[in-house]
Each structure stands twice: as structure tokens, then as C-alpha cells.
Design an enzyme around this catalytic site. Structure first.
Site, PDB file in Angstrom:
ATOM      1  N   LYS A  14      -0.482   8.873   2.928  1.00 38.70           N
ATOM      2  CA  LYS A  14      -1.287   9.633   3.899  1.00 38.70           C
ATOM      3  C   LYS A  14      -0.409  10.266   4.976  1.00 38.70           C
ATOM      4  CE  LYS A  14      -3.902   6.020   4.975  1.00 38.70           C
ATOM      5  NZ  LYS A  14      -3.664   4.898   4.054  1.00 38.70           N
ATOM      6  N   ARG A  89     -11.973   3.833   8.193  1.00 41.33           N
ATOM      7  CA  ARG A  89     -11.604   2.778   7.253  1.00 41.33           C
ATOM      8  C   ARG A  89     -12.778   1.862   6.948  1.00 41.33           C
ATOM      9  NH1 ARG A  89      -5.780   2.890   8.405  1.00 41.33           N
ATOM     10  NH2 ARG A  89      -4.724   1.477   6.993  1.00 41.33           N
ATOM     11  N   ARG A 128       9.316   0.198   1.799  1.00 37.18           N
ATOM     12  CA  ARG A 128       9.191   0.680   3.182  1.00 37.18           C
ATOM     13  C   ARG A 128       9.508  -0.444   4.171  1.00 37.18           C
ATOM     14  NH1 ARG A 128       3.614   3.433   5.038  1.00 37.18           N
ATOM     15  NH2 ARG A 128       2.957   1.278   5.359  1.00 37.18           N
ATOM     16  N   ARG A 134       8.917  -2.347   9.121  1.00 32.61           N
ATOM     17  CA  ARG A 134       7.542  -2.473   9.626  1.00 32.61           C
ATOM     18  C   ARG A 134       7.012  -3.870   9.310  1.00 32.61           C
ATOM     19  NH1 ARG A 134       2.886   2.001   8.478  1.00 32.61           N
ATOM     20  NH2 ARG A 134       1.556   0.183   8.128  1.00 32.61           N
ATOM     21  N   ARG A 145      -3.785  -6.656   2.993  1.00 30.27           N
ATOM     22  CA  ARG A 145      -4.249  -5.294   3.326  1.00 30.27           C
ATOM     23  C   ARG A 145      -4.914  -4.635   2.125  1.00 30.27           C
ATOM     24  NH1 ARG A 145       1.299  -3.333   5.015  1.00 30.27           N
ATOM     25  NH2 ARG A 145       0.430  -1.251   5.222  1.00 30.27           N
TER      26      ARG A 145
HETATM   27  P1  ATP Z   1      -0.250   4.562   4.917  1.00 31.81           P
HETATM   28  O1  ATP Z   1       0.938   3.870   4.349  1.00 31.81           O
HETATM   29  O2  ATP Z   1      -0.990   5.357   3.836  1.00 31.81           O
HETATM   30  O3  ATP Z   1       0.068   5.404   6.107  1.00 31.81           O
HETATM   31  P2  ATP Z   1      -1.167   1.973   6.014  1.00 31.81           P
HETATM   32  O4  ATP Z   1      -2.441   1.250   5.740  1.00 31.81           O
HETATM   33  O5  ATP Z   1       0.066   1.347   5.510  1.00 31.81           O
HETATM   34  O6  ATP Z   1      -1.312   3.446   5.427  1.00 31.81           O
HETATM   35  P3  ATP Z   1      -1.640   2.527   8.840  1.00 31.81           P
HETATM   36  O7  ATP Z   1      -2.695   3.538   8.587  1.00 31.81           O
HETATM   37  O8  ATP Z   1      -0.492   2.906   9.668  1.00 31.81           O
HETATM   38  O9  ATP Z   1      -0.925   2.029   7.544  1.00 31.81           O
HETATM   39  O10 ATP Z   1      -2.377   1.234   9.467  1.00 31.81           O
HETATM   40  C1  ATP Z   1      -1.680   0.049   9.824  1.00 31.81           C
HETATM   41  C2  ATP Z   1      -2.645  -1.017  10.360  1.00 31.81           C
HETATM   42  O11 ATP Z   1      -3.279  -0.537  11.567  1.00 31.81           O
HETATM   43  C3  ATP Z   1      -3.827  -1.374   9.445  1.00 31.81           C
HETATM   44  O12 ATP Z   1      -3.470  -2.346   8.479  1.00 31.81           O
HETATM   45  C4  ATP Z   1      -4.869  -1.872  10.471  1.00 31.81           C
HETATM   46  O13 ATP Z   1      -4.605  -3.198  10.881  1.00 31.81           O
HETATM   47  C5  ATP Z   1      -4.647  -0.973  11.671  1.00 31.81           C
HETATM   48  N1  ATP Z   1      -5.534   0.215  11.616  1.00 31.81           N
HETATM   49  C6  ATP Z   1      -5.141   1.513  11.442  1.00 31.81           C
HETATM   50  N2  ATP Z   1      -6.202   2.337  11.409  1.00 31.81           N
HETATM   51  C7  ATP Z   1      -7.308   1.556  11.562  1.00 31.81           C
HETATM   52  C8  ATP Z   1      -8.705   1.795  11.594  1.00 31.81           C
HETATM   53  N3  ATP Z   1      -9.204   3.037  11.433  1.00 31.81           N
HETATM   54  N4  ATP Z   1      -9.543   0.754  11.764  1.00 31.81           N
HETATM   55  C9  ATP Z   1      -9.073  -0.481  11.922  1.00 31.81           C
HETATM   56  N5  ATP Z   1      -7.770  -0.795  11.885  1.00 31.81           N
HETATM   57  C10 ATP Z   1      -6.889   0.200  11.709  1.00 31.81           C
HETATM   58 MG    MG Z   2       0.410   5.853   7.870  1.00 31.93          MG
END
Ligand code: ATP
Ligand code: MG
Length: 189
Positions: A14, A89, A128, A134, A145
Site C-alpha cells: 500500500k 480497517r 522489511r 520496524r 496482524r
Molecule cells: P503496509 O505494509 O501495506 O503498509 P501494514 O499493516 O504493515 O501495511 P500500517 O498500515 O503501517 O502497516 O499499520 C501498522 C499498525 O498501525 C497496524 O498493525 C495497526 O496496529 C495500526 N493501524 C494503522 N492504521 C490503523 C487503522 N486504520 N485502525 C486501527 N489501527 C491502525
Molecule cells: Mg504502510
């Protein structure tokens, strides 16, 4: 306005594709994950709260996320449009987004579902974690997750199909190839 929801499991790409969309279409970008990580880095109260959830692989409570989203959205002022990355989400977040946009005379133009097989997600996220450090990109938290994704987030696929906003994007292949498919989907709306 062109309002794009970029959707997909953790590690689906994303953030990477959002940067390209921003560059090509001149949209404002809201990444809720980036917002939360900045709060953690700055040691704010919100950051402290968020860290507890993120380290457990859990979602931040909806009410909190929805307030944050509205304030970032309003900070853009006049805008060609916004890309929503990592939000919504949950179904409650999708309903709140619809309400927030309609109160501002706007709507979601399209929802792009970046679809990537689970074994590839695992590989990307572990890599990553090694490269960027991270904290939530470790095997145990990634598994959590992905479970949260399946139970709380994946139901949004049917929700957006029902809204007639859904577009499937094959998230495997070159970054350029995926981006080309994304542009086709955006330009078809
Ligand atoms: P990507 O790798 O596709 O960018 P990701 O799930 O690894 O996606 P982030 O979108 O950066 O990473 O989200 C990291 C964390 O932040 C999530 O696991 C959650 O705990 C929190 N978070 C992010 N967005 C939301 C949301 N809309 N609602 C609730 N928690 C969120
Ligand atoms: Mg992201």
C-alpha cells in the site's frame, strides 16, 4: 475530488504504490500507520497509547482512529483528492469515512484491493523487519496482524463491493506492472 482507498493485507504494498499514485495524480496522502509511528517517535500521549496496540499486532480503537483521520483530512484544505492508506480497517471505520466525506460533499471514488498471497506477505514483512527494524515486523506479530486482517479488515471487501467501489488488483509482479493496473483502475472511474 479523487478519493482513493488503497486496501490490502499488511505487506501488500500500500505504502509503495501510494507514493506513485501521489506523484502521478497530485493527491494528498493519509497513511494512518505513518501517522501513528510519527506519534510514537515524538513520544506523545497518542503515541504511547498506539504503541501498546501496534506491538501486539492489534488495531487502535476505532473512535481514536476516526478522530485522527478527520483532523488530518481537514488539514489538507483545498485538495485534488486524497489517498487513504491503511484506513479503513474495520466496517465501523468504513462507515465513519463515508459519513465524514458526505458531510463534506465528497465520497470515495474507488477502493483498490491489492491482493497478495499469504506466503509472499510473510516473506516481504520478515525482510522489511530485518532491513528497517520496524518493531511489529517480527514473525509472531506478523502472524497476529494477518489474523486481525482476516477477521476485522477483509470483510470490507464485500462492503465496498456492495458500494460498487471495489476493484481487484493483482499485487504480485513488478512494481511498475502493478502500478499500471492501478492507473487503469483509477482512470476507469
Ligand atoms: P503496509 O505494509 O501495506 O503498509 P501494514 O499493516 O504493515 O501495511 P500500517 O498500515 O503501517 O502497516 O499499520 C501498522 C499498525 O498501525 C497496524 O498493525 C495497526 O496496529 C495500526 N493501524 C494503522 N492504521 C490503523 C487503522 N486504520 N485502525 C486501527 N489501527 C491502525
Ligand atoms: Mg504502510
Amino acid at each position: 475530488m479523487l478519493n482513493v482507498v488503497i486496501f490490502g493485507a499488511p505487506g501488500s504494498g500500500k505504502g509503495t504504490q501510494s507514493e506513485r499514485i501521489v506523484a502521478k495524480y497530485g493527491l494528498n496522502h493519509i497513511s494512518t500507520g505513518d501517522v501513528l509511528r510519527a506519534e510514537i517517535k515524538n513520544g506523545t500521549e497518542l503515541g504511547k497509547t498506539a504503541k501498546g496496540y501496534i506491538d501486539q499486532g492489534q488495531l487502535i480503537p476505532d473512535e481514536l482512529m476516526i478522530d485522527i483521520l478527520a483532523s488530518v483530512f481537514d488539514s489538507f484544505g483545498e485538495s485534488k483528492g486524497v489517498i487513504f492508506d491503511g484506513f479503513p480497517r474495520t466496517i465501523a471505520q468504513a462507515e465513519a469515512l463515508k459519513k465524514m466525506l458526505s458531510e463534506r460533499g465528497q465520497e470515495v471514488s474507488v477502493m483498490l484491493d491489492l491482493d497478495v498471497p499469504e506466503d509472499e506477505l510473510m516473506t516481504r514483512l520478515i525482510k522489511r523487519g530485518q532491513d528497517s527494524g520496524r518493531a511489529d515486523d517480527n514473525e509472531e506479530t506478523i502472524k497476529k496482524r494477518l489474523q486481525v486482517y482476516h477477521s476485522q479488515t477483509a470483510p470490507l471487501i464485500d462492503w465496498y463491493k456492495n458500494e460498487k467501489k471495489y476493484r481487484h488488483i493483482k499485487g504480485l509482479g513488478t512494481m511498475e506492472g502493478i502500478f499500471a493496473d492501478i492507473c487503469d483502475a483509477i482512470e476507469s472511474v
